[in-house]
Design a protein around this motif. Structure first.
Motif, PDB file in Angstrom:
ATOM      1  N   GLU A 128       0.905  -1.183   0.000  1.00 19.29           N
ATOM      2  CA  GLU A 128       0.000   0.000   0.000  1.00 19.29           C
ATOM      3  C   GLU A 128       0.964   1.261   0.000  1.00 19.29           C
ATOM      4  O   GLU A 128       1.749   1.104   0.870  1.00 19.29           O
ATOM      5  CB  GLU A 128      -0.872   0.121   1.232  1.00 19.29           C
ATOM      6  CG  GLU A 128      -1.797  -0.846   1.538  1.00 19.29           C
ATOM      7  CD  GLU A 128      -3.090  -0.508   2.167  1.00 19.29           C
ATOM      8  OE1 GLU A 128      -3.712  -1.309   2.189  1.00 19.29           O
ATOM      9  OE2 GLU A 128      -3.533   0.418   2.517  1.00 19.29           O
TER      10      GLU A 128
ATOM     11  N   TYR B 154      -5.035   0.680 -12.053  1.00 19.64           N
ATOM     12  CA  TYR B 154      -5.306   1.369 -10.797  1.00 19.64           C
ATOM     13  C   TYR B 154      -5.053   0.408  -9.644  1.00 19.64           C
ATOM     14  O   TYR B 154      -5.000  -0.813  -9.831  1.00 19.64           O
ATOM     15  CB  TYR B 154      -6.742   1.909 -10.742  1.00 19.64           C
ATOM     16  CG  TYR B 154      -7.829   0.859 -10.765  1.00 19.64           C
ATOM     17  CD1 TYR B 154      -8.408   0.417  -9.578  1.00 19.64           C
ATOM     18  CD2 TYR B 154      -8.283   0.318 -11.968  1.00 19.64           C
ATOM     19  CE1 TYR B 154      -9.400  -0.546  -9.588  1.00 19.64           C
ATOM     20  CE2 TYR B 154      -9.280  -0.646 -11.982  1.00 19.64           C
ATOM     21  CZ  TYR B 154      -9.833  -1.077 -10.794  1.00 19.64           C
ATOM     22  OH  TYR B 154     -10.813  -2.038 -10.807  1.00 19.64           O
TER      23      TYR B 154
ATOM     24  N   ASP C 284      -5.539   3.275  -3.274  1.00 23.59           N
ATOM     25  CA  ASP C 284      -5.378   4.721  -3.402  1.00 23.59           C
ATOM     26  C   ASP C 284      -6.505   5.264  -4.277  1.00 23.59           C
ATOM     27  O   ASP C 284      -7.509   4.575  -4.506  1.00 23.59           O
ATOM     28  CB  ASP C 284      -3.985   5.111  -3.892  1.00 23.59           C
ATOM     29  CG  ASP C 284      -3.740   4.804  -5.358  1.00 23.59           C
ATOM     30  OD1 ASP C 284      -4.635   4.254  -6.021  1.00 23.59           O
ATOM     31  OD2 ASP C 284      -2.642   5.108  -5.849  1.00 23.59           O
TER      32      ASP C 284
ATOM     33  N   TYR D  96       3.271   5.039 -12.808  1.00 28.03           N
ATOM     34  CA  TYR D  96       3.927   3.946 -12.086  1.00 28.03           C
ATOM     35  C   TYR D  96       4.897   3.270 -13.052  1.00 28.03           C
ATOM     36  O   TYR D  96       4.506   2.814 -14.114  1.00 28.03           O
ATOM     37  CB  TYR D  96       2.849   2.959 -11.628  1.00 28.03           C
ATOM     38  CG  TYR D  96       3.231   1.859 -10.669  1.00 28.03           C
ATOM     39  CD1 TYR D  96       4.361   1.053 -10.861  1.00 28.03           C
ATOM     40  CD2 TYR D  96       2.417   1.570  -9.582  1.00 28.03           C
ATOM     41  CE1 TYR D  96       4.670   0.024  -9.992  1.00 28.03           C
ATOM     42  CE2 TYR D  96       2.702   0.531  -8.696  1.00 28.03           C
ATOM     43  CZ  TYR D  96       3.828  -0.226  -8.900  1.00 28.03           C
ATOM     44  OH  TYR D  96       4.139  -1.253  -8.032  1.00 28.03           O
TER      45      TYR D  96
ATOM     46  N   ASN E  75       6.845   4.964  -8.070  1.00 23.27           N
ATOM     47  CA  ASN E  75       5.465   5.367  -8.295  1.00 23.27           C
ATOM     48  C   ASN E  75       5.064   6.519  -7.383  1.00 23.27           C
ATOM     49  O   ASN E  75       5.714   6.778  -6.358  1.00 23.27           O
ATOM     50  CB  ASN E  75       4.497   4.188  -8.137  1.00 23.27           C
ATOM     51  CG  ASN E  75       4.454   3.611  -6.745  1.00 23.27           C
ATOM     52  OD1 ASN E  75       5.484   3.356  -6.123  1.00 23.27           O
ATOM     53  ND2 ASN E  75       3.245   3.392  -6.240  1.00 23.27           N
TER      54      ASN E  75
ATOM     55  N   GLN F 298       1.667   7.578  -5.586  1.00 21.40           N
ATOM     56  CA  GLN F 298       0.273   7.303  -5.271  1.00 21.40           C
ATOM     57  C   GLN F 298      -0.428   8.565  -4.775  1.00 21.40           C
ATOM     58  O   GLN F 298       0.210   9.494  -4.256  1.00 21.40           O
ATOM     59  CB  GLN F 298       0.185   6.182  -4.237  1.00 21.40           C
ATOM     60  CG  GLN F 298       0.625   4.834  -4.799  1.00 21.40           C
ATOM     61  CD  GLN F 298       0.539   3.709  -3.794  1.00 21.40           C
ATOM     62  OE1 GLN F 298       1.426   2.871  -3.712  1.00 21.40           O
ATOM     63  NE2 GLN F 298      -0.545   3.668  -3.026  1.00 21.40           N
TER      64      GLN F 298
END
Length: 323
Positions: free
Chosen positions: A24, A111, A115, A156, A286, A288
């Motif tokens: 996460e 996706y 997030d 990402y 990435n 987020q």
């Protein structure tokens, strides 16, 4: 979806245990010196010839020595690295016109469940310019396939199937966004297993903080993990250029910022560590938007969060020990 392209490179303005995150240019220094000149008289006429001969002799010796030194320097430059020394095995300086597909996968129309953004590979979200990689999160509507709409887009990158390394030194020079609710990361994931090393996780709105972690399995991040929050000294922030790194060895993982160790994990303290490190890792970059990580630090995404948000990378490099 509105698409806007921008090549501008803007700066961003950005103290133990942290949350369970789960999955996460440098200043040019110029030295100047001034020399005083002493007033003197030249040689007398009968001394001139011997002086010219001496000068010529000195010049000839200097040329001979110079040639020898140049040859020695060339030989030193070509000499193989000493056993145990670090050898550069991968680097991307982002000097091209676009992200290099031979190095990176750029995810598109994707996706994450934890997030609030849609991941795209559009130039509005990711590009290279002036020797920099720019990852940009934007406030704009985008489809998450056929099931819904999200209010943000982002990007990402990863090296899955292209590049991976078992042990070594992994580094990135970057500056992070200040937008509240953003979550920039530079991390490693095991190719097949669940091991994860978070070299850097940033929190938009907490510019004094950089987070480090390692998990035996990112799929069960509630246990078999160790983590750390590093706090920069007053006046230093993640919006400035810093080099974030990790050195991965069989018995020890060492995280560094600007070349200085900030956190260590030893196998003698964490018996599961060897299992987390038992295969090669790929690199992931990435940005987020939203999620539990910024929320844990009291920096939840909101309508007042300022976008676009840019995560800017100067370079990524990997070194391994000479055997």
């Amino acid at each position: 979806m509105t698409v806007r392209t921008s090549d501008g490179i803007d700066g961003a303005t950005m103290r133990g245990g942290g949350p369970t995150a789960g999955s996460e240019r440098d200043r040019d220094e110029k030295d100047t010196a001034t020399r005083g000149s002493a007033r003197h008289t030249g040689p007398r006429p009968h001394e001139a010839r011997s002086l010219r001969v001496s000068v010529a002799l000195v010049a000839a010796v200097a040329l001979t020595l110079g040639a020898g030194l140049a040859t020695a320097d060339r030989g030193a430059a070509q000499a193989p690295a000493a056993k145990g020394a670090w050898k550069l095995v991968f680097n991307d300086e982002f000097n091209g016109k676009a992200v290099k597909p031979k190095y990176w996968n750029v995810r598109h129309r994707d996706y994450l469940p934890y997030d609030e953004a849609v991941i795209t590979g559009r130039r509005a979200n990711v590009w290279t310019a002036q020797g920099l990689l720019v990852m940009q999160a934007r406030r704009e509507q985008a489809q998450t396939g056929s099931s819904g709409v999200r209010q943000y887009t982002t990007t990402y990158l990863d090296t899955i199937g292209k590049r991976s390394w078992h042990y070594g030194r992994f580094e990135m020079r970057a500056k992070l966004p200040s937008t509240v609710g953003t979550w920039p990361a530079f991390w490693l994931r095991a190719n097949r297993g669940g091991g994860e090393i978070d070299i850097l996780e940033g929190v938009g709105g907490r510019p004094e903080l950089a987070h480090q972690a390692i998990f035996k399995s990112t799929n069960d991040a509630s246990k078999n993990k160790t983590q750390n929050d590093f706090f920069f000294p007053r006046g230093t922030t993640t919006a400035q250029w810093h080099t974030y790194g990790v050195i991965v060895a069989p018995e020890l993982v060492t995280w560094t910022i600007d070349g200085k160790p900030v956190f260590r994990a030893y196998a003698k303290d964490f018996p599961w560590l060897k299992d987390a490190l038992n295969e090669p890792f790929n690199i992931r970059l990435n940005l987020q938007v939203g999620g539990s990580f910024p929320r844990y630090y009291g920096r939840s995404l909101s309508d007042q969060s300022l976008f676009p948000a840019r995560y800017i990378v100067d370079w990524v490099r990997v070194y391994q020990r000479q055997l």
